[in-house]
Design a protein around this motif. Structure first.
Motif, PDB file in Angstrom:
ATOM      1  N   SER A 223    -159.595  42.541 -86.317  1.00  0.00           N
ATOM      2  CA  SER A 223    -160.454  41.422 -85.903  1.00  0.00           C
ATOM      3  C   SER A 223    -161.669  41.284 -86.811  1.00  0.00           C
ATOM      4  N   ILE A 224    -162.171  42.390 -87.348  1.00  0.00           N
ATOM      5  CA  ILE A 224    -163.318  42.335 -88.250  1.00  0.00           C
ATOM      6  C   ILE A 224    -162.915  41.658 -89.554  1.00  0.00           C
ATOM      7  N   LEU A 225    -161.744  42.014 -90.062  1.00  0.00           N
ATOM      8  CA  LEU A 225    -161.320  41.554 -91.381  1.00  0.00           C
ATOM      9  C   LEU A 225    -160.768  40.138 -91.366  1.00  0.00           C
ATOM     10  N   ASP A 226    -160.447  39.622 -90.193  1.00  0.00           N
ATOM     11  CA  ASP A 226    -159.918  38.264 -90.083  1.00  0.00           C
ATOM     12  C   ASP A 226    -161.019  37.206 -90.042  1.00  0.00           C
ATOM     13  N   ASP A 227    -162.245  37.607 -90.204  1.00  0.00           N
ATOM     14  CA  ASP A 227    -163.404  36.716 -90.169  1.00  0.00           C
ATOM     15  C   ASP A 227    -163.341  35.774 -91.387  1.00  0.00           C
ATOM     16  N   ALA A 228    -163.202  34.486 -91.128  1.00  0.00           N
ATOM     17  CA  ALA A 228    -163.032  33.518 -92.221  1.00  0.00           C
ATOM     18  C   ALA A 228    -164.234  33.486 -93.157  1.00  0.00           C
ATOM     19  N   ALA A 229    -165.446  33.573 -92.615  1.00  0.00           N
ATOM     20  CA  ALA A 229    -166.635  33.549 -93.461  1.00  0.00           C
ATOM     21  C   ALA A 229    -166.711  34.795 -94.336  1.00  0.00           C
ATOM     22  N   LEU A 230    -166.379  35.947 -93.758  1.00  0.00           N
ATOM     23  CA  LEU A 230    -166.372  37.193 -94.535  1.00  0.00           C
ATOM     24  C   LEU A 230    -165.355  37.099 -95.669  1.00  0.00           C
ATOM     25  N   ILE A 231    -164.194  36.549 -95.384  1.00  0.00           N
ATOM     26  CA  ILE A 231    -163.159  36.418 -96.413  1.00  0.00           C
ATOM     27  C   ILE A 231    -163.663  35.566 -97.577  1.00  0.00           C
ATOM     28  N   GLN A 232    -164.400  34.495 -97.279  1.00  0.00           N
ATOM     29  CA  GLN A 232    -164.965  33.660 -98.347  1.00  0.00           C
ATOM     30  C   GLN A 232    -165.895  34.472 -99.244  1.00  0.00           C
ATOM     31  N   VAL A 233    -166.729  35.306 -98.637  1.00  0.00           N
ATOM     32  CA  VAL A 233    -167.682  36.101 -99.414  1.00  0.00           C
ATOM     33  C   VAL A 233    -166.946  37.126-100.275  1.00  0.00           C
ATOM     34  N   LEU A 234    -165.991  37.822 -99.682  1.00  0.00           N
ATOM     35  CA  LEU A 234    -165.238  38.823-100.444  1.00  0.00           C
ATOM     36  C   LEU A 234    -164.441  38.161-101.575  1.00  0.00           C
ATOM     37  N   ASP A 235    -163.850  37.007-101.308  1.00  0.00           N
ATOM     38  CA  ASP A 235    -163.113  36.289-102.347  1.00  0.00           C
ATOM     39  C   ASP A 235    -164.033  35.916-103.502  1.00  0.00           C
ATOM     40  N   ALA A 236    -165.239  35.455-103.169  1.00  0.00           N
ATOM     41  CA  ALA A 236    -166.190  35.054-104.209  1.00  0.00           C
ATOM     42  C   ALA A 236    -166.552  36.231-105.101  1.00  0.00           C
ATOM     43  N   LEU A 237    -166.807  37.378-104.509  1.00  0.00           N
ATOM     44  CA  LEU A 237    -167.204  38.553-105.287  1.00  0.00           C
ATOM     45  C   LEU A 237    -166.050  39.071-106.130  1.00  0.00           C
ATOM     46  N   GLU A 238    -164.867  39.131-105.552  1.00  0.00           N
ATOM     47  CA  GLU A 238    -163.743  39.744-106.254  1.00  0.00           C
ATOM     48  C   GLU A 238    -163.116  38.805-107.281  1.00  0.00           C
ATOM     49  N   ALA A 239    -163.456  37.513-107.187  1.00  0.00           N
ATOM     50  CA  ALA A 239    -162.925  36.560-108.166  1.00  0.00           C
ATOM     51  C   ALA A 239    -163.392  36.895-109.576  1.00  0.00           C
ATOM     52  N   GLY A 240    -164.555  37.488-109.698  1.00  0.00           N
ATOM     53  CA  GLY A 240    -165.081  37.840-111.019  1.00  0.00           C
ATOM     54  C   GLY A 240    -164.787  39.265-111.414  1.00  0.00           C
ATOM     55  N   GLY A 241    -163.924  39.938-110.654  1.00  0.00           N
ATOM     56  CA  GLY A 241    -163.575  41.307-110.995  1.00  0.00           C
ATOM     57  C   GLY A 241    -164.466  42.350-110.365  1.00  0.00           C
ATOM     58  N   ALA A 242    -165.428  41.932-109.550  1.00  0.00           N
ATOM     59  CA  ALA A 242    -166.302  42.906-108.878  1.00  0.00           C
ATOM     60  C   ALA A 242    -165.564  43.553-107.713  1.00  0.00           C
ATOM     61  N   ARG A 243    -165.991  44.737-107.358  1.00  0.00           N
ATOM     62  CA  ARG A 243    -165.475  45.406-106.171  1.00  0.00           C
ATOM     63  C   ARG A 243    -166.480  45.226-105.039  1.00  0.00           C
ATOM     64  N   ALA A 244    -165.977  45.151-103.820  1.00  0.00           N
ATOM     65  CA  ALA A 244    -166.850  44.937-102.659  1.00  0.00           C
ATOM     66  C   ALA A 244    -166.313  45.703-101.461  1.00  0.00           C
ATOM     67  N   TRP A 245    -167.240  46.231-100.667  1.00  0.00           N
ATOM     68  CA  TRP A 245    -166.885  46.999 -99.475  1.00  0.00           C
ATOM     69  C   TRP A 245    -167.801  46.598 -98.322  1.00  0.00           C
ATOM     70  N   LEU A 246    -167.258  46.535 -97.123  1.00  0.00           N
ATOM     71  CA  LEU A 246    -168.105  46.471 -95.938  1.00  0.00           C
ATOM     72  C   LEU A 246    -168.783  47.824 -95.811  1.00  0.00           C
ATOM     73  N   VAL A 247    -170.003  47.841 -95.298  1.00  0.00           N
ATOM     74  CA  VAL A 247    -170.746  49.101 -95.266  1.00  0.00           C
ATOM     75  C   VAL A 247    -171.662  49.155 -94.049  1.00  0.00           C
ATOM     76  N   GLY A 248    -171.872  50.387 -93.567  1.00  0.00           N
ATOM     77  CA  GLY A 248    -172.927  50.632 -92.587  1.00  0.00           C
ATOM     78  C   GLY A 248    -172.583  50.275 -91.156  1.00  0.00           C
ATOM     79  N   GLY A 249    -173.491  49.540 -90.528  1.00  0.00           N
ATOM     80  CA  GLY A 249    -173.429  49.320 -89.085  1.00  0.00           C
ATOM     81  C   GLY A 249    -172.181  48.633 -88.596  1.00  0.00           C
ATOM     82  N   ALA A 250    -171.635  47.695 -89.381  1.00  0.00           N
ATOM     83  CA  ALA A 250    -170.421  47.006 -88.946  1.00  0.00           C
ATOM     84  C   ALA A 250    -169.258  47.986 -88.837  1.00  0.00           C
ATOM     85  N   ILE A 251    -169.160  48.924 -89.790  1.00  0.00           N
ATOM     86  CA  ILE A 251    -168.090  49.927 -89.743  1.00  0.00           C
ATOM     87  C   ILE A 251    -168.299  50.843 -88.539  1.00  0.00           C
TER      88      ILE A 251
END
Length: 389
Positions: A7-35
């Motif tokens: 349910s956390i990973l199915d968040d459409a807004a989160l997916i947009q952010v992760l897609d934006a970061l990884e489109a340029g070859g960057a790595r991204a991780w959820l971190v901290g309180g949400a986990i």
């Protein structure tokens, strides 16, 4: 491998952010309180993201994806990306270069372990990739399973980096802990004087969150044991807080941090916690009501609704009748049905004394005394007032 709930990973807004970061070859991780909260089946509000991209790269990638980028803390590596009206804090991996007990100078990194090593508690140093695989560089998962609160690395070092972490330790223990690291408690006691360097606003913010926890009593008791409580709130009474929390649970009343502060501190904590004017006024009214010994009905009549509820729980918890809420509501809705115009011939102190007598009779009757009887009570009190020079 530990997995995040889908349910956390199915968040459409989160997916947009992760897609934006990884489109340029960057790595991204959820971190901290949400986990942490997701694994504890606690509510998840904000989702923070760590990345190996530099802040200016994060801004460029966001703009290329049509997302708004707000440089909320860009000097420390944080850019807030807005997707579907929600903000996601994206922070570049980093390591501390220098600290002074309040602020840190950081250097950016591409090493997840370096980033984890600078965090406060092991349960806050958990990461997850977009597939939901949880990464645990500092052993936070066993601590989370045991609800054990432990500093990352050496407690003294973590505290000296930011003395507010002492209060954060007790706040996180109140919210999530069952077991406190003994070395951490010893460090909090040993280094507690560092809290005098922390602004009252920051201290107040932590105490608000701590006292809003469902059951903060054990954490406050540890604060008292380590000397931290008396340092920030001299004269605090943990037993008063315990009694109030028990009353809240017994009466099914939602926790309220300001009510709990009133139970914990008999004096005025405004300066120590930099309370707002309204918060300070609320506590003053509660102290005045307690000093006057107001009954349940009188408190309901003379105080605002939230003040009257707090007074009832703070000072009448052991004697609350089954209909106590209805009585407060009735008192709130029962203004004195006579006015100065109903008492001809009276003015000045005589009028004031007469109206006070009528109010006393009105409250004592449970707000049922007829108007003629109220006027009689007022007029009978008036001669004493007239004799006053």
């Amino acid at each position: 491998m530990t997995q995040l709930p889908s349910s956390i990973l199915d968040d459409a807004a989160l997916i947009q952010v992760l897609d934006a970061l990884e489109a340029g070859g960057a790595r991204a991780w959820l971190v901290g309180g949400a986990i942490r909260n997701a694994l504890l089946d606690e509510p998840v509000s904000d989702i923070d993201i760590a990345t190996d991209a530099l802040p200016e790269t994060v801004v460029a990638l966001a703009q290329a994806a049509g997302l708004r980028a707000v440089p909320t803390g860009i000097d420390h590596g944080t850019v807030t990306l807005i997707a579907e009206g929600r903000g996601f804090e994206v922070t570049t991996l980093r390591r501390d270069v220098a600290t002074d007990g309040r602020h840190a100078v950081v250097a950016f990194s591409t090493d997840l372990a370096e980033d984890a090593a600078r965090r406060d508690f092991t349960i806050n140093a958990l990461y997850a990739d977009r597939a939901g695989r949880v990464l645990d560089p500092v052993g936070g998962l066993p601590d989370l399973a045991a609800r054990r609160l432990r500093f990352v690395g050496d407690p003294d070092t973590r505290i000296r980096e930011d003395y507010l972490r002492i209060l954060r330790f007790f706040r996180f223990f109140a919210q999530y802990g069952h077991e406190a690291q003994p070395l951490a408690l010893e460090a909090c006691a040993r280094l507690r004087d560092g809290l005098t360097r922390i602004a009252p606003e920051r201290v107040g913010a932590e105490m608000r969150k701590l006292l809003a926890a469902r059951a903060p009593g054990a954490s406050v008791a540890l604060m008292a044991r380590t000397g931290v409580l008396d340092l920030i709130l001299p004269g605090a009474n943990p037993q008063g807080l315990d009694a109030l929390v028990a009353a809240e649970h017994a009466q099914d009343v939602a926790p309220d941090w300001l009510r709990r502060l009133a139970a914990l501190v008999p004096g005025d904590p405004t300066a120590a916690l930099r309370l707002s004017r309204n918060e300070s006024r609320h506590l003053t009214r509660l102290r005045e009501a307690a000093g006057a010994g107001w009954s349940l009905d009188e408190a309901g009549y003379r105080l605002k609704a939230d003040e009257a509820l707090d007074h009832a729980l703070l000072h009448h918890a052991g004697t609350l009748p089954p209909d106590w809420r209805a009585r407060l509501d009735r008192a709130q809705a029962s203004p004195l049905p006579i006015r100065a115009a109903d008492l001809p011939g009276l003015s000045g102190p005589a009028l004031g004394q007469a109206l006070r007598a009528a109010e006393g009779a009105w409250i004592a009757s449970g707000f049922t005394l007829p108007v003629p009887a109220l006027i009689d009570a007022a007029m009978n009190a008036a001669p004493t007032a007239r004799e006053t020079p």
